[in-house]
Design a protein around this motif. Structure first.
Motif, short mmCIF file in Angstrom:
data_model
loop_
_atom_site.label_atom_id
_atom_site.label_comp_id
_atom_site.label_asym_id
_atom_site.label_seq_id
_atom_site.Cartn_x
_atom_site.Cartn_y
_atom_site.Cartn_z
N LEU A 1 0.77 -1.14 -0.03
CA LEU A 1 -0.06 0.24 0.00
C LEU A 1 0.96 1.19 0.04
O LEU A 1 0.61 2.14 -0.66
N ASP A 2 1.97 1.25 0.70
CA ASP A 2 2.88 2.51 0.86
C ASP A 2 3.47 2.63 -0.64
O ASP A 2 3.61 4.06 -0.97
N ILE A 3 3.82 1.57 -1.38
CA ILE A 3 4.50 1.92 -2.61
C ILE A 3 3.57 2.37 -3.69
O ILE A 3 3.72 3.37 -4.38
N THR A 4 2.14 1.81 -3.52
CA THR A 4 1.47 2.44 -4.55
C THR A 4 0.63 3.81 -4.04
O THR A 4 0.76 4.65 -5.27
N THR A 5 0.95 4.13 -3.00
CA THR A 5 0.49 5.35 -2.54
C THR A 5 1.57 6.45 -2.90
O THR A 5 1.23 7.52 -3.35
N GLN A 6 2.75 6.09 -2.76
CA GLN A 6 3.84 6.85 -3.30
C GLN A 6 3.78 7.13 -4.71
O GLN A 6 4.09 8.06 -5.24
N ALA A 7 3.64 5.99 -5.76
CA ALA A 7 3.49 6.18 -6.97
C ALA A 7 2.29 7.06 -7.28
O ALA A 7 2.57 7.93 -8.32
N LEU A 8 1.10 7.02 -6.74
CA LEU A 8 0.02 8.24 -6.68
C LEU A 8 0.59 9.69 -6.67
O LEU A 8 0.26 10.51 -7.28
N THR B 1 8.87 16.16 -16.68
CA THR B 1 9.21 14.80 -17.26
C THR B 1 10.40 14.37 -16.69
O THR B 1 11.20 15.02 -16.32
N ASN B 2 10.50 13.14 -16.85
CA ASN B 2 12.11 12.31 -16.36
C ASN B 2 12.15 12.55 -14.98
O ASN B 2 13.10 12.59 -14.20
N THR B 3 10.88 12.37 -14.15
CA THR B 3 11.12 12.38 -12.75
C THR B 3 11.16 10.94 -12.11
O THR B 3 10.19 10.26 -12.41
N THR B 4 12.08 10.78 -11.44
CA THR B 4 12.48 9.26 -10.76
C THR B 4 12.53 9.72 -9.20
O THR B 4 13.08 10.38 -8.77
N GLU B 5 11.94 8.79 -8.61
CA GLU B 5 11.77 8.58 -7.21
C GLU B 5 11.96 7.18 -6.75
O GLU B 5 12.01 6.24 -7.47
N ARG B 6 12.60 6.90 -5.71
CA ARG B 6 13.01 5.59 -5.25
C ARG B 6 11.94 5.27 -3.91
O ARG B 6 11.88 6.15 -3.01
N THR B 7 11.51 3.94 -3.75
CA THR B 7 10.86 3.84 -2.55
C THR B 7 11.80 3.48 -1.47
O THR B 7 13.10 3.21 -1.72
N LYS B 8 11.33 3.57 -0.27
CA LYS B 8 12.27 3.56 1.14
C LYS B 8 12.68 2.08 1.36
O LYS B 8 13.51 1.93 2.09
N HIS B 9 11.85 1.13 0.51
CA HIS B 9 12.04 -0.34 1.14
C HIS B 9 13.18 -1.02 0.51
O HIS B 9 13.78 -0.61 -0.40
N ILE B 10 13.63 -1.91 1.43
CA ILE B 10 15.00 -2.77 1.09
C ILE B 10 14.35 -4.21 1.06
O ILE B 10 13.40 -4.38 1.67
#
Lengths: 127, 171
Positions: free
Chosen positions: A54-61, A70-79
């Motif tokens: 849920l956290d990852i999909t929330t971050q995507a939204l 454009t060309n905006t990249t983010e990383r999730t915090k999860h390992i």
């Protein structure tokens, strides 16, 4: 999938990709990309970890809503794990599997010839 | 030993953590399998960008995956499919895709198809609605197939679904 995102975006539909192969996605160049640094297969979070998913999909939204260029990249915090052996193991070519891979390639080319002869024009990426 | 063109992961310490160089790995794998010509990954200098036309809370979302339906047809014919989002499928066919079959599995659909998550976000008012069907698009060696056939096909399906935004998840 990057090509599909680009096509939708060019035709008026804002997109965000959640993926785990950052080099391929960024090489293609896409509008918005959320990178999950996991082995390929579970970009939306570890299997059965509902909170992380849920956290990852929330971050995507959030990324979809907030990216201003454009060309905006983010990383999730999860390992994935403290053990990073998976990074070196994926698609590894070594002396121990070189002959196996050569035979696999031969078999695959024979299959591709059959597929072409049948009129099918689609070949999946190899793995 | 690390490949020479690894992209260092932000915030990592030491060399244990780094972004896996999939293009290099794939090139080496193809060569080891006897392919003489290296695969050329799609590359563009320019990137389209469309701003949201309405707030997320009023937007209808499409979901697109590279997994195929887990049906006899889905397992044997690589093409674009649309499948119902409700009920969420218990499985999708992923065997032919290049995911890490040693490190993980794809038995939990929510780990690569975020319908359960989007249902929760819809209930919380973060998005207005989810298109009735999600779409499967095959990974294809031919970029021409993807750009000239599948891209327009997916766009048409999204337009027919009246979606405002799209979430794409390659495995």
């Amino acid at each position: 999938m990057s090509l599909i995102a680009r096509h939708l975006e060019a035709n008026g539909i804002p997109t965000v990709i959640i993926g785990s192969a950052i080099d391929i996605v960024e090489h293609c160049s896409v509008p918005r990309y959320l990178h999950t640094d996991f082995p390929l297969g579970n970009p939306c979070g570890k299997p059965y970890d509902r909170e992380m998913q849920l956290d990852i999909t929330t971050q995507a939204l959030d990324l979809l809503e907030n990216a201003s260029a454009t060309n905006t990249t983010e990383r999730t915090k999860h390992i994935w794990s403290e053990n990073n052996e998976w990074r070196g193991n994926y698609s590894k070519v070594a002396d121990s599997n070189r002959e196996h891979l050569r035979l696999k390639g031969e078999k695959r080319r024979a299959q591709q010839t059959e597929i072409k002869a049948s009129g099918e024009s689609r070949a999946p990426m190899i793995s | 030993m690390l490949e020479p063109d690894i992209q260092q992961n932000n915030g990592s310490e030491g060399l244990a953590v780094y972004d896996v160089p999939y293009m290099t790995r794939t090139r080496d794998l193809y060569r080891a399998q006897g392919y003489e010509q290296d695969y050329r990954w799609a590359h563009f200098e320019d990137t389209p960008f469309t701003e949201l036309k309405k707030p997320l809370s009023e937007s209808r979302i499409a979901v697109i995956t590279t997994a195929m339906p887990d049906t006899e047809t889905g397992r044997s014919q690589r093409q674009v499919y649309s499948s119902n989002c409700d009920p969420i499928p218990e499985s999708l066919y992923t065997d032919e895709l290049s995911w890490d079959k040693k490190a993980t599995h794809t038995k939990d659909v929510a780990s690569f198809l975020p319908l359960n998550q989007l249902n929760q976000l819809k209930a919380a008012g973060r998005i207005a609605s989810i298109a009735e069907q999600f779409h499967s698009v095959p990974t294809d060696y031919s970029q021409r197939n993807t750009m000239e056939k599948d891209g327009p096909d997916i766009l048409k399906r999204c337009q027919e679904d009246n979606v405002d935004i799209a979430l794409l998840v390659p495995l």
